[in-house]
Scaffold this active site. Sequence first.
Site, mmCIF file in Angstrom:
data_model
loop_
_atom_site.group_PDB
_atom_site.id
_atom_site.type_symbol
_atom_site.label_atom_id
_atom_site.label_comp_id
_atom_site.label_asym_id
_atom_site.label_seq_id
_atom_site.Cartn_x
_atom_site.Cartn_y
_atom_site.Cartn_z
ATOM 1 C CD GLU A 228 -2.648 -1.076 2.681
ATOM 2 O OE1 GLU A 228 -2.516 -0.078 3.414
ATOM 3 O OE2 GLU A 228 -3.382 -2.031 2.965
ATOM 4 C CE LYS A 230 5.003 5.363 7.032
ATOM 5 N NZ LYS A 230 4.391 6.601 7.533
ATOM 6 C CD GLU A 275 -1.731 8.315 7.321
ATOM 7 O OE1 GLU A 275 -0.796 9.120 7.427
ATOM 8 O OE2 GLU A 275 -1.751 7.208 7.905
ATOM 9 C CE LYS A 397 8.381 3.137 10.494
ATOM 10 N NZ LYS A 397 7.848 4.124 11.465
#
Length: 533
Positions: A228, A230, A275, A397
Amino acid sequence: MKAFAGLLDRLVYTPQRNAKLRLMVDYLRATPDPDRGFALAALTDGLAVRLPVRRTIAELMKRRFDAELFRMSRDYVGDTAETVALVWPAPSGGETSGREPLHLRDVAQAIRTMDRSDLAARLEAWLDRLDAVERWALLKLLTGALRVGVSARLAKTAVAELGGRPVSDIEEVWHGLEAPYHGLLAWLEGTGPRPDPAGAPVFRPPMLAHPIEPSEWATLDLAEYAVEWKWDGIRVQLAAGRNEARLYSRTGDDIGHSFPEILAGATEEAVLDGELLVVREGVVAPFNDLQQRLNRRQVTRRMLADFPAHLRLYDALMLEGEDLRPLPLLERRRRLEAWHAHYRPPLTDLSEQVAVADKATLDALWSGTRAAGIEGLMLKRWQSPYIAGRPKGHWLKWKRAPLSIDCVLMYAQRGSGKRSSFYSDYTFGLWTEDPQGQPALVPVGKAYSGYSDAELVRLDRWIRGHTTERFGPVRAVEPGLVLEVLFDAVQRSPRHKSGIAMRFPRIARIRWDKPAAEADRLSSLSNLLSDPG
Protein backbone atom coordinates in the site's frame (compact mmCIF):
# COMPACT_ATOMS: atom_id res chain seq x y z
CA MET A 1 -0.12 17.70 47.50
CA LYS A 2 3.26 17.08 49.12
CA ALA A 3 3.49 13.50 47.79
CA PHE A 4 2.47 14.59 44.27
CA ALA A 5 4.98 17.45 44.33
CA GLY A 6 7.69 15.03 45.46
CA LEU A 7 6.84 12.69 42.59
CA LEU A 8 7.07 15.45 39.98
CA ASP A 9 10.32 16.76 41.47
CA ARG A 10 11.94 13.33 41.32
CA LEU A 11 10.64 12.65 37.80
CA VAL A 12 12.25 15.84 36.49
CA TYR A 13 15.68 14.75 37.73
CA THR A 14 15.35 11.10 36.71
CA PRO A 15 16.29 10.62 33.03
CA GLN A 16 16.04 6.81 32.87
CA ARG A 17 12.73 5.40 31.66
CA ASN A 18 12.69 2.41 34.01
CA ALA A 19 13.54 4.58 36.99
CA LYS A 20 10.63 6.90 36.13
CA LEU A 21 8.36 3.86 35.93
CA ARG A 22 9.46 2.71 39.38
CA LEU A 23 8.80 6.15 40.86
CA MET A 24 5.26 6.19 39.44
CA VAL A 25 4.44 2.63 40.48
CA ASP A 26 5.69 3.30 44.02
CA TYR A 27 3.59 6.47 44.18
CA LEU A 28 0.45 4.65 42.98
CA ARG A 29 0.94 1.93 45.57
CA ALA A 30 1.58 4.30 48.47
CA THR A 31 -0.96 7.04 47.74
CA PRO A 32 -4.63 6.63 48.70
CA ASP A 33 -7.63 7.26 46.48
CA PRO A 34 -8.65 9.62 45.01
CA ASP A 35 -5.33 11.51 45.05
CA ARG A 36 -3.47 8.87 43.06
CA GLY A 37 -6.22 8.82 40.45
CA PHE A 38 -6.06 12.59 40.01
CA ALA A 39 -2.25 12.37 39.77
CA LEU A 40 -2.65 9.80 37.03
CA ALA A 41 -5.04 12.15 35.23
CA ALA A 42 -2.50 14.97 35.47
CA LEU A 43 0.24 12.76 33.99
CA THR A 44 -1.98 11.67 31.09
CA ASP A 45 -3.56 15.06 30.23
CA GLY A 46 -6.87 13.91 31.66
CA LEU A 47 -7.27 16.76 34.13
CA ALA A 48 -8.59 19.62 32.02
CA VAL A 49 -8.27 23.11 33.51
CA ARG A 50 -10.48 25.63 31.74
CA LEU A 51 -9.59 28.64 33.81
CA PRO A 52 -7.43 31.74 33.03
CA VAL A 53 -4.55 30.46 35.14
CA ARG A 54 -1.63 32.16 33.38
CA ARG A 55 -3.31 35.57 33.36
CA THR A 56 -4.24 35.17 37.01
CA ILE A 57 -0.67 34.25 37.97
CA ALA A 58 0.59 37.37 36.19
CA GLU A 59 -1.91 39.56 38.03
CA LEU A 60 -1.01 38.05 41.41
CA MET A 61 2.71 38.62 40.82
CA LYS A 62 2.10 42.28 39.93
CA ARG A 63 0.57 42.75 43.36
CA ARG A 64 3.19 40.79 45.30
CA PHE A 65 6.47 41.35 43.49
CA ASP A 66 8.36 44.05 41.61
CA ALA A 67 7.50 43.66 37.90
CA GLU A 68 10.99 44.29 36.53
CA LEU A 69 12.65 42.05 39.09
CA PHE A 70 10.17 39.27 38.28
CA ARG A 71 10.83 39.65 34.55
CA MET A 72 14.56 39.36 35.10
CA SER A 73 14.07 36.38 37.40
CA ARG A 74 11.83 34.66 34.86
CA ASP A 75 14.41 35.23 32.13
CA TYR A 76 17.13 33.71 34.28
CA VAL A 77 15.14 30.70 35.50
CA GLY A 78 13.45 30.05 32.16
CA ASP A 79 10.17 28.74 33.57
CA THR A 80 7.24 30.74 34.97
CA ALA A 81 6.00 28.12 37.45
CA GLU A 82 9.46 27.58 38.90
CA THR A 83 10.08 31.33 39.15
CA VAL A 84 6.79 32.01 40.95
CA ALA A 85 7.36 29.07 43.30
CA LEU A 86 10.78 30.41 44.28
CA VAL A 87 9.94 34.10 44.71
CA TRP A 88 6.43 33.85 46.18
CA PRO A 89 6.54 35.92 49.39
CA ALA A 90 6.07 34.09 52.66
CA PRO A 91 2.56 34.53 54.13
CA SER A 92 2.03 36.98 56.95
CA GLY A 93 1.66 34.07 59.37
CA GLY A 94 5.22 32.93 58.74
CA GLU A 95 6.19 29.32 57.99
CA THR A 96 3.80 26.95 56.21
CA SER A 97 4.58 23.98 58.45
CA GLY A 98 1.72 24.68 60.87
CA ARG A 99 -0.88 25.18 58.19
CA GLU A 100 -3.47 22.64 57.09
CA PRO A 101 -2.05 20.49 54.26
CA LEU A 102 -3.50 20.87 50.78
CA HIS A 103 -4.49 17.60 49.10
CA LEU A 104 -4.41 16.96 45.37
CA ARG A 105 -8.06 15.94 45.52
CA ASP A 106 -8.95 19.38 46.93
CA VAL A 107 -7.36 21.07 43.90
CA ALA A 108 -8.77 18.64 41.33
CA GLN A 109 -12.31 18.91 42.65
CA ALA A 110 -12.11 22.70 43.00
CA ILE A 111 -11.03 23.32 39.40
CA ARG A 112 -13.98 21.29 38.14
CA THR A 113 -16.53 23.55 39.83
CA MET A 114 -14.72 26.82 40.46
CA ASP A 115 -15.99 30.04 38.89
CA ARG A 116 -13.41 32.10 37.00
CA SER A 117 -13.99 35.02 39.35
CA ASP A 118 -12.93 32.88 42.35
CA LEU A 119 -9.63 31.73 40.87
CA ALA A 120 -7.37 34.56 42.06
CA ALA A 121 -8.41 34.35 45.71
CA ARG A 122 -8.30 30.54 45.74
CA LEU A 123 -4.92 30.37 44.02
CA GLU A 124 -3.44 32.95 46.37
CA ALA A 125 -4.67 31.03 49.40
CA TRP A 126 -3.27 27.77 48.04
CA LEU A 127 0.16 29.24 47.33
CA ASP A 128 0.31 30.68 50.87
CA ARG A 129 -0.22 27.17 52.30
CA LEU A 130 2.54 25.46 50.33
CA ASP A 131 6.31 25.25 50.30
CA ALA A 132 8.35 26.04 47.17
CA VAL A 133 8.27 22.53 45.65
CA GLU A 134 4.53 22.21 46.29
CA ARG A 135 3.91 25.64 44.75
CA TRP A 136 5.87 24.61 41.66
CA ALA A 137 3.87 21.38 41.34
CA LEU A 138 0.57 23.19 41.82
CA LEU A 139 1.35 25.74 39.11
CA LYS A 140 2.57 23.02 36.73
CA LEU A 141 -0.68 21.16 37.32
CA LEU A 142 -2.89 24.21 36.76
CA THR A 143 -1.10 25.39 33.61
CA GLY A 144 -1.17 21.90 32.09
CA ALA A 145 2.58 21.93 31.40
CA LEU A 146 4.12 19.30 33.67
CA ARG A 147 7.13 18.65 31.43
CA VAL A 148 8.59 15.95 33.65
CA GLY A 149 9.58 13.59 30.85
CA VAL A 150 6.54 11.32 31.18
CA SER A 151 4.30 10.59 28.22
CA ALA A 152 0.71 9.47 28.63
CA ARG A 153 1.71 5.99 27.47
CA LEU A 154 4.53 5.78 30.01
CA ALA A 155 2.08 6.71 32.78
CA LYS A 156 -0.30 4.02 31.55
CA THR A 157 2.62 1.57 31.55
CA ALA A 158 3.13 2.36 35.23
CA VAL A 159 -0.56 1.63 35.85
CA ALA A 160 -0.18 -1.66 33.99
CA GLU A 161 2.83 -2.62 36.14
CA LEU A 162 0.79 -1.84 39.25
CA GLY A 163 -1.56 -4.67 38.26
CA GLY A 164 0.97 -6.92 36.52
CA ARG A 165 -0.76 -6.55 33.14
CA PRO A 166 0.33 -5.54 29.63
CA VAL A 167 -0.20 -1.88 28.81
CA SER A 168 -2.51 -2.89 25.94
CA ASP A 169 -5.01 -4.12 28.58
CA ILE A 170 -5.04 -0.62 30.09
CA GLU A 171 -5.45 1.13 26.75
CA GLU A 172 -8.29 -1.23 25.86
CA VAL A 173 -10.47 0.23 28.64
CA TRP A 174 -8.86 3.63 29.20
CA HIS A 175 -11.15 5.85 27.13
CA GLY A 176 -14.27 4.63 28.82
CA LEU A 177 -13.01 5.91 32.17
CA GLU A 178 -12.82 9.22 34.00
CA ALA A 179 -10.57 10.52 36.78
CA PRO A 180 -9.97 9.53 39.52
CA TYR A 181 -10.20 6.02 37.98
CA HIS A 182 -11.59 4.17 40.99
CA GLY A 183 -12.81 1.21 38.92
CA LEU A 184 -9.56 0.83 36.99
CA LEU A 185 -7.35 0.89 40.08
CA ALA A 186 -9.66 -1.48 41.97
CA TRP A 187 -9.51 -3.97 39.07
CA LEU A 188 -5.72 -3.81 38.93
CA GLU A 189 -5.44 -4.43 42.66
CA GLY A 190 -7.91 -7.32 42.55
CA THR A 191 -10.72 -5.67 44.49
CA GLY A 192 -13.10 -4.97 41.62
CA PRO A 193 -14.22 -6.21 38.18
CA ARG A 194 -12.57 -5.24 34.90
CA PRO A 195 -14.14 -2.08 33.42
CA ASP A 196 -16.28 -3.19 30.48
CA PRO A 197 -15.78 -1.21 27.25
CA ALA A 198 -18.03 -3.50 25.18
CA GLY A 199 -19.70 -1.52 22.42
CA ALA A 200 -18.27 1.79 23.62
CA PRO A 201 -16.16 3.86 21.20
CA VAL A 202 -12.94 3.33 23.10
CA PHE A 203 -9.40 3.39 21.75
CA ARG A 204 -7.71 0.10 20.88
CA PRO A 205 -3.89 0.09 20.79
CA PRO A 206 -2.74 0.24 17.15
CA MET A 207 -0.46 -2.12 15.28
CA LEU A 208 2.72 -0.42 14.07
CA ALA A 209 5.32 -1.18 11.42
CA HIS A 210 9.09 -1.60 11.42
CA PRO A 211 11.38 0.15 8.92
CA ILE A 212 12.42 -2.36 6.31
CA GLU A 213 15.95 -3.66 6.90
CA PRO A 214 18.48 -4.94 4.31
CA SER A 215 18.19 -8.51 5.63
CA GLU A 216 14.40 -8.40 5.22
CA TRP A 217 14.70 -6.98 1.72
CA ALA A 218 17.07 -9.78 0.73
CA THR A 219 14.59 -12.51 1.73
CA LEU A 220 11.36 -10.67 0.90
CA ASP A 221 8.72 -12.77 -0.90
CA LEU A 222 6.27 -10.25 -2.38
CA ALA A 223 3.58 -12.90 -2.73
CA GLU A 224 3.26 -12.92 1.09
CA TYR A 225 2.61 -9.17 1.36
CA ALA A 226 0.00 -6.59 0.58
CA VAL A 227 1.59 -3.39 -0.75
CA GLU A 228 0.00 0.00 0.00
CA TRP A 229 1.00 3.62 -0.33
CA LYS A 230 2.17 5.33 2.86
CA TRP A 231 0.23 8.59 2.81
CA ASP A 232 1.53 11.79 4.39
CA GLY A 233 -1.28 12.44 6.87
CA ILE A 234 -1.75 11.24 10.43
CA ARG A 235 -2.63 7.74 11.57
CA VAL A 236 -6.02 7.66 13.28
CA GLN A 237 -8.59 5.27 14.66
CA LEU A 238 -12.31 5.88 14.16
CA ALA A 239 -14.44 4.16 16.83
CA ALA A 240 -18.24 4.17 16.82
CA GLY A 241 -20.73 2.50 19.15
CA ARG A 242 -23.54 3.20 21.62
CA ASN A 243 -24.73 6.07 19.38
CA GLU A 244 -21.40 7.85 19.79
CA ALA A 245 -18.28 8.20 17.67
CA ARG A 246 -14.72 9.23 18.50
CA LEU A 247 -11.61 9.87 16.46
CA TYR A 248 -8.28 9.02 18.09
CA SER A 249 -4.68 9.73 17.16
CA ARG A 250 -2.23 6.82 17.13
CA THR A 251 -1.30 7.66 20.74
CA GLY A 252 -4.92 7.58 21.90
CA ASP A 253 -5.63 11.32 22.05
CA ASP A 254 -9.25 12.21 21.24
CA ILE A 255 -9.06 14.61 18.25
CA GLY A 256 -12.68 14.35 17.09
CA HIS A 257 -13.48 17.97 18.02
CA SER A 258 -11.15 19.08 15.20
CA PHE A 259 -12.88 16.88 12.61
CA PRO A 260 -16.64 16.93 13.29
CA GLU A 261 -17.52 16.01 9.70
CA ILE A 262 -15.70 12.68 10.04
CA LEU A 263 -17.59 11.89 13.25
CA ALA A 264 -20.92 12.84 11.68
CA GLY A 265 -20.58 10.06 9.11
CA ALA A 266 -19.66 7.35 11.64
CA THR A 267 -23.07 5.89 12.42
CA GLU A 268 -22.35 2.13 12.36
CA GLU A 269 -20.67 0.17 15.15
CA ALA A 270 -17.04 -0.28 14.11
CA VAL A 271 -13.41 0.39 15.00
CA LEU A 272 -11.46 1.36 11.89
CA ASP A 273 -7.78 2.06 11.25
CA GLY A 274 -6.75 4.60 8.67
CA GLU A 275 -4.99 7.79 7.60
CA LEU A 276 -6.51 11.24 8.08
CA LEU A 277 -5.89 13.49 5.09
CA VAL A 278 -7.06 16.66 3.42
CA VAL A 279 -8.42 15.71 -0.01
CA ARG A 280 -9.69 18.06 -2.73
CA GLU A 281 -11.37 16.58 -5.81
CA GLY A 282 -9.68 13.25 -5.18
CA VAL A 283 -6.18 14.71 -4.77
CA VAL A 284 -4.37 14.41 -1.43
CA ALA A 285 -3.21 17.83 -0.24
CA PRO A 286 0.19 18.48 1.42
CA PHE A 287 0.48 17.75 5.12
CA ASN A 288 0.65 21.48 5.85
CA ASP A 289 -3.02 21.73 4.84
CA LEU A 290 -4.01 19.05 7.34
CA GLN A 291 -1.98 20.86 9.97
CA GLN A 292 -4.38 23.81 9.72
CA ARG A 293 -7.08 21.56 11.23
CA LEU A 294 -5.06 19.79 13.92
CA ASN A 295 -5.45 20.82 17.58
CA ARG A 296 -8.36 23.15 16.82
CA ARG A 297 -10.91 23.34 19.60
CA GLN A 298 -13.42 24.98 17.27
CA VAL A 299 -13.60 24.57 13.51
CA THR A 300 -15.18 27.30 11.39
CA ARG A 301 -17.25 26.78 8.26
CA ARG A 302 -14.48 28.41 6.28
CA MET A 303 -11.97 25.91 7.63
CA LEU A 304 -14.26 22.98 6.80
CA ALA A 305 -14.52 24.25 3.23
CA ASP A 306 -10.87 25.21 2.71
CA PHE A 307 -9.36 22.08 4.31
CA PRO A 308 -11.81 19.21 3.70
CA ALA A 309 -10.96 16.18 5.86
CA HIS A 310 -10.98 12.65 4.48
CA LEU A 311 -10.32 9.26 6.06
CA ARG A 312 -8.49 6.62 4.01
CA LEU A 313 -9.14 3.24 5.65
CA TYR A 314 -6.42 0.59 6.05
CA ASP A 315 -7.91 -1.98 8.35
CA ALA A 316 -10.84 -3.03 10.55
CA LEU A 317 -10.34 -3.99 14.19
CA MET A 318 -14.02 -4.50 14.97
CA LEU A 319 -17.15 -4.56 12.82
CA GLU A 320 -20.72 -4.75 14.17
CA GLY A 321 -19.53 -5.98 17.57
CA GLU A 322 -17.16 -8.68 16.25
CA ASP A 323 -13.49 -8.48 17.15
CA LEU A 324 -11.53 -9.07 13.94
CA ARG A 325 -8.04 -8.61 15.35
CA PRO A 326 -7.22 -12.34 15.66
CA LEU A 327 -8.05 -12.85 11.96
CA PRO A 328 -5.36 -12.62 9.24
CA LEU A 329 -5.11 -9.36 7.30
CA LEU A 330 -6.45 -11.09 4.17
CA GLU A 331 -9.75 -11.85 5.93
CA ARG A 332 -9.91 -8.47 7.69
CA ARG A 333 -9.49 -6.72 4.37
CA ARG A 334 -12.23 -8.80 2.76
CA ARG A 335 -14.60 -7.97 5.63
CA LEU A 336 -13.69 -4.27 5.46
CA GLU A 337 -14.33 -4.09 1.72
CA ALA A 338 -17.76 -5.73 2.11
CA TRP A 339 -18.68 -3.49 5.07
CA HIS A 340 -17.59 -0.34 3.28
CA ALA A 341 -19.47 -1.24 0.10
CA HIS A 342 -22.64 -1.85 2.14
CA TYR A 343 -22.63 1.22 4.40
CA ARG A 344 -20.64 3.68 2.25
CA PRO A 345 -19.66 6.01 5.12
CA PRO A 346 -19.12 9.53 3.77
CA LEU A 347 -15.69 11.14 3.50
CA THR A 348 -13.96 7.76 3.48
CA ASP A 349 -12.40 5.39 0.97
CA LEU A 350 -10.18 2.30 1.10
CA SER A 351 -6.42 2.37 0.82
CA GLU A 352 -5.40 1.10 -2.60
CA GLN A 353 -3.75 -2.30 -2.87
CA VAL A 354 -0.79 -1.79 -5.21
CA ALA A 355 -0.06 -4.61 -7.65
CA VAL A 356 3.69 -5.33 -7.71
CA ALA A 357 5.20 -8.06 -9.87
CA ASP A 358 8.79 -8.05 -8.58
CA LYS A 359 11.31 -6.18 -6.46
CA ALA A 360 12.49 -4.06 -9.36
CA THR A 361 8.95 -2.72 -9.80
CA LEU A 362 8.67 -2.13 -6.06
CA ASP A 363 11.97 -0.23 -6.04
CA ALA A 364 10.79 1.93 -8.94
CA LEU A 365 7.55 2.73 -7.12
CA TRP A 366 9.49 3.76 -4.01
CA SER A 367 11.82 5.96 -6.06
CA GLY A 368 8.84 7.84 -7.44
CA THR A 369 7.03 8.47 -4.14
CA ARG A 370 8.48 11.94 -3.53
CA ALA A 371 7.52 13.21 -6.99
CA ALA A 372 4.03 11.78 -6.41
CA GLY A 373 3.69 13.50 -3.01
CA ILE A 374 3.53 10.18 -1.17
CA GLU A 375 5.48 9.40 2.01
CA GLY A 376 6.56 5.91 0.99
CA LEU A 377 5.31 2.33 0.89
CA MET A 378 3.83 -0.15 3.39
CA LEU A 379 4.25 -3.91 3.15
CA LYS A 380 1.87 -5.97 5.30
CA ARG A 381 2.01 -9.72 5.58
CA TRP A 382 -1.32 -11.17 4.44
CA GLN A 383 -1.38 -13.69 7.29
CA SER A 384 -0.67 -11.16 10.05
CA PRO A 385 -3.22 -10.78 12.87
CA TYR A 386 -3.75 -7.27 14.25
CA ILE A 387 -1.29 -7.14 17.17
CA ALA A 388 -0.96 -4.08 19.40
CA GLY A 389 2.50 -2.53 19.43
CA ARG A 390 5.29 -3.08 16.94
CA PRO A 391 5.62 -6.86 16.44
CA LYS A 392 8.49 -8.03 14.25
CA GLY A 393 7.92 -9.83 10.99
CA HIS A 394 4.44 -8.54 10.11
CA TRP A 395 4.29 -4.94 8.83
CA LEU A 396 7.17 -3.10 7.13
CA LYS A 397 7.41 0.57 6.20
CA TRP A 398 9.66 1.98 3.50
CA LYS A 399 9.72 5.75 3.82
CA ARG A 400 11.15 7.94 1.10
CA ALA A 401 14.69 9.21 1.75
CA PRO A 402 14.89 12.51 3.67
CA LEU A 403 16.11 15.74 2.13
CA SER A 404 18.94 17.78 3.63
CA ILE A 405 20.19 21.35 3.55
CA ASP A 406 22.88 23.37 5.32
CA CYS A 407 21.41 26.18 7.47
CA VAL A 408 22.85 28.87 9.73
CA LEU A 409 21.96 29.00 13.44
CA MET A 410 20.08 32.26 14.17
CA TYR A 411 18.35 31.89 17.56
CA ALA A 412 18.57 29.55 20.53
CA GLN A 413 16.04 29.01 23.29
CA ARG A 414 16.34 27.26 26.62
CA GLY A 415 14.87 23.78 26.82
CA SER A 416 12.62 22.33 29.49
CA GLY A 417 13.01 19.63 32.14
CA LYS A 418 16.56 18.34 32.34
CA ARG A 419 17.51 20.68 29.45
CA SER A 420 16.29 23.83 31.20
CA SER A 421 19.90 24.87 31.91
CA PHE A 422 20.91 24.62 28.25
CA TYR A 423 20.07 26.44 25.04
CA SER A 424 18.76 23.39 23.21
CA ASP A 425 16.00 24.62 20.84
CA TYR A 426 17.44 26.06 17.65
CA THR A 427 16.00 28.30 14.94
CA PHE A 428 18.00 28.27 11.72
CA GLY A 429 17.91 30.18 8.45
CA LEU A 430 19.11 30.35 4.87
CA TRP A 431 20.77 33.13 2.90
CA THR A 432 18.83 35.53 0.73
CA GLU A 433 19.21 39.24 -0.06
CA ASP A 434 17.78 42.26 1.71
CA PRO A 435 16.13 45.17 -0.24
CA GLN A 436 19.58 46.74 -0.69
CA GLY A 437 20.95 43.56 -2.25
CA GLN A 438 23.05 42.62 0.79
CA PRO A 439 23.26 39.04 2.13
CA ALA A 440 20.64 38.36 4.83
CA LEU A 441 19.40 35.35 6.75
CA VAL A 442 15.72 34.41 6.89
CA PRO A 443 14.42 31.75 9.34
CA VAL A 444 13.22 28.52 7.74
CA GLY A 445 12.78 26.09 10.64
CA LYS A 446 13.30 25.04 14.24
CA ALA A 447 14.61 21.79 15.74
CA TYR A 448 15.59 20.41 19.13
CA SER A 449 16.80 16.90 18.32
CA GLY A 450 19.55 15.13 16.47
CA TYR A 451 22.58 15.84 18.65
CA SER A 452 24.25 14.11 21.59
CA ASP A 453 24.49 15.37 25.17
CA ALA A 454 28.18 16.14 24.60
CA GLU A 455 27.33 18.14 21.49
CA LEU A 456 24.63 19.99 23.45
CA VAL A 457 27.20 21.15 26.00
CA ARG A 458 29.48 22.41 23.24
CA LEU A 459 26.58 24.10 21.42
CA ASP A 460 25.45 25.79 24.61
CA ARG A 461 28.95 27.13 25.25
CA TRP A 462 29.20 28.46 21.68
CA ILE A 463 25.79 30.15 21.92
CA ARG A 464 26.63 31.92 25.19
CA GLY A 465 29.91 33.14 23.69
CA HIS A 466 28.38 34.44 20.45
CA THR A 467 25.14 36.06 21.67
CA THR A 468 24.24 39.39 20.05
CA GLU A 469 20.79 40.04 21.61
CA ARG A 470 18.52 38.58 24.27
CA PHE A 471 14.73 38.24 24.19
CA GLY A 472 13.73 36.63 27.48
CA PRO A 473 14.73 32.94 27.25
CA VAL A 474 15.81 33.39 23.59
CA ARG A 475 19.23 34.52 22.36
CA ALA A 476 20.13 35.80 18.91
CA VAL A 477 23.60 34.68 17.86
CA GLU A 478 26.23 35.69 15.35
CA PRO A 479 25.82 33.98 11.96
CA GLY A 480 28.77 31.67 12.48
CA LEU A 481 27.53 28.09 12.95
CA VAL A 482 26.20 25.79 10.23
CA LEU A 483 23.72 22.98 10.96
CA GLU A 484 23.00 20.21 8.47
CA VAL A 485 19.24 19.75 8.71
CA LEU A 486 17.25 16.74 7.53
CA PHE A 487 13.56 17.11 6.65
CA ASP A 488 10.88 15.06 4.93
CA ALA A 489 9.25 17.69 2.73
CA VAL A 490 8.81 21.40 2.21
CA GLN A 491 5.58 23.32 1.63
CA ARG A 492 4.43 26.88 1.18
CA SER A 493 3.41 28.62 4.41
CA PRO A 494 2.23 32.23 4.57
CA ARG A 495 2.67 32.09 8.38
CA HIS A 496 6.46 31.95 8.01
CA LYS A 497 8.58 34.93 6.97
CA SER A 498 10.38 32.77 4.41
CA GLY A 499 7.05 31.62 2.95
CA ILE A 500 8.18 28.02 3.45
CA ALA A 501 7.63 25.35 6.11
CA MET A 502 9.74 22.23 6.61
CA ARG A 503 8.15 18.91 7.52
CA PHE A 504 9.87 17.19 10.50
CA PRO A 505 13.16 19.12 10.53
CA ARG A 506 15.89 17.58 12.69
CA ILE A 507 19.61 18.19 12.99
CA ALA A 508 21.80 15.63 11.23
CA ARG A 509 25.16 17.07 12.27
CA ILE A 510 26.85 20.26 13.37
CA ARG A 511 29.16 21.59 10.69
CA TRP A 512 31.88 23.11 12.88
CA ASP A 513 34.13 22.90 9.83
CA LYS A 514 31.97 24.88 7.39
CA PRO A 515 31.97 28.71 7.10
CA ALA A 516 28.51 30.22 7.53
CA ALA A 517 28.85 32.07 4.22
CA GLU A 518 28.90 28.68 2.45
CA ALA A 519 25.52 27.56 3.84
CA ASP A 520 22.65 27.13 1.38
CA ARG A 521 20.41 29.85 -0.03
CA LEU A 522 16.66 30.16 0.35
CA SER A 523 16.27 29.51 -3.37
CA SER A 524 17.71 26.00 -2.85
CA LEU A 525 14.84 25.21 -0.49
CA SER A 526 12.26 26.91 -2.73
CA ASN A 527 13.33 24.68 -5.61
CA LEU A 528 12.21 21.65 -3.57
CA LEU A 529 8.59 22.84 -3.38
CA SER A 530 6.12 20.40 -4.87
CA ASP A 531 4.15 23.36 -6.26
CA PRO A 532 6.88 25.77 -7.45
CA GLY A 533 4.32 28.03 -9.06
